[in-house]
Design an enzyme around this catalytic site. Structure first.
Site, PDB file in Angstrom:
ATOM      1  N   THR A  16     -29.119   4.265 -20.137  1.00 10.46           N
ATOM      2  CA  THR A  16     -28.974   2.841 -20.434  1.00 10.46           C
ATOM      3  C   THR A  16     -27.726   2.247 -19.792  1.00 10.46           C
ATOM      4  O   THR A  16     -27.789   1.184 -19.173  1.00 10.46           O
ATOM      5  CB  THR A  16     -28.925   2.626 -21.967  1.00 10.46           C
ATOM      6  OG1 THR A  16     -30.068   3.238 -22.543  1.00 10.46           O
ATOM      7  CG2 THR A  16     -28.892   1.152 -22.306  1.00 10.46           C
ATOM      8  N   ARG A  17     -26.608   2.928 -19.902  1.00 11.40           N
ATOM      9  CA  ARG A  17     -25.363   2.396 -19.337  1.00 11.40           C
ATOM     10  C   ARG A  17     -25.360   2.426 -17.817  1.00 11.40           C
ATOM     11  O   ARG A  17     -24.522   1.786 -17.192  1.00 11.40           O
ATOM     12  CB  ARG A  17     -24.166   3.168 -19.893  1.00 11.40           C
ATOM     13  CG  ARG A  17     -23.915   2.838 -21.367  1.00 11.40           C
ATOM     14  CD  ARG A  17     -22.857   3.708 -21.930  1.00 11.40           C
ATOM     15  NE  ARG A  17     -23.429   5.045 -22.056  1.00 11.40           N
ATOM     16  CZ  ARG A  17     -22.851   6.056 -22.681  1.00 11.40           C
ATOM     17  NH1 ARG A  17     -21.665   5.908 -23.206  1.00 11.40           N
ATOM     18  NH2 ARG A  17     -23.442   7.222 -22.767  1.00 11.40           N
ATOM     19  N   MET A  18     -26.304   3.143 -17.241  1.00 13.19           N
ATOM     20  CA  MET A  18     -26.416   3.186 -15.785  1.00 13.19           C
ATOM     21  C   MET A  18     -27.231   2.001 -15.275  1.00 13.19           C
ATOM     22  O   MET A  18     -27.390   1.835 -14.072  1.00 13.19           O
ATOM     23  CB  MET A  18     -27.048   4.509 -15.349  1.00 13.19           C
ATOM     24  CG  MET A  18     -26.238   5.702 -15.776  1.00 13.19           C
ATOM     25  SD  MET A  18     -27.000   7.243 -15.294  1.00 13.19           S
ATOM     26  CE  MET A  18     -26.158   7.494 -13.748  1.00 13.19           C
TER      27      MET A  18
END
Length: 87
Positions: A16-18
């Site tokens: 998700t943070r990517m």
């Protein structure tokens, strides 16, 4: 005493943070999916068995590994998939 080395690769992350729709381990790093780098190291250290814990979009991760690490071409690759938590 005959000991075997088992490597467990945690590959269930969403990434998700990517900011990617791909599972985290399929995002490229230096031109290859990250999971390839980890499996290569596991093989180089002499792992007798490689266990890949999959979760998010597990079919994509399994397909990538099976397409790249063909047991017929690479007998040292013994990838097993497991999504269970063992205590």
């Amino acid at each position: 005493m005959n000991q075997q080395l088992t490597t467990v690769i945690l590959a269930a992350g969403k990434g998700t943070r990517m900011k990617s729709m791909l599972p985290k381990v399929l995002n490229p790093l230096l031109g290859r999916p990250m999971i390839h780098w980890v499996i290569d190291v596991a093989q180089k250290i002499g792992s007798d068995k490689i266990v890949v814990v999959v979760g998010h979009q597990s079919d994509l991760v399994k397909n990538e590994i099976n397409n790249f690490y063909d047991p017929e071409k690479n007998p040292f690759s013994d990838c097993r998939f497991n999504a269970e938590i063992v205590f």
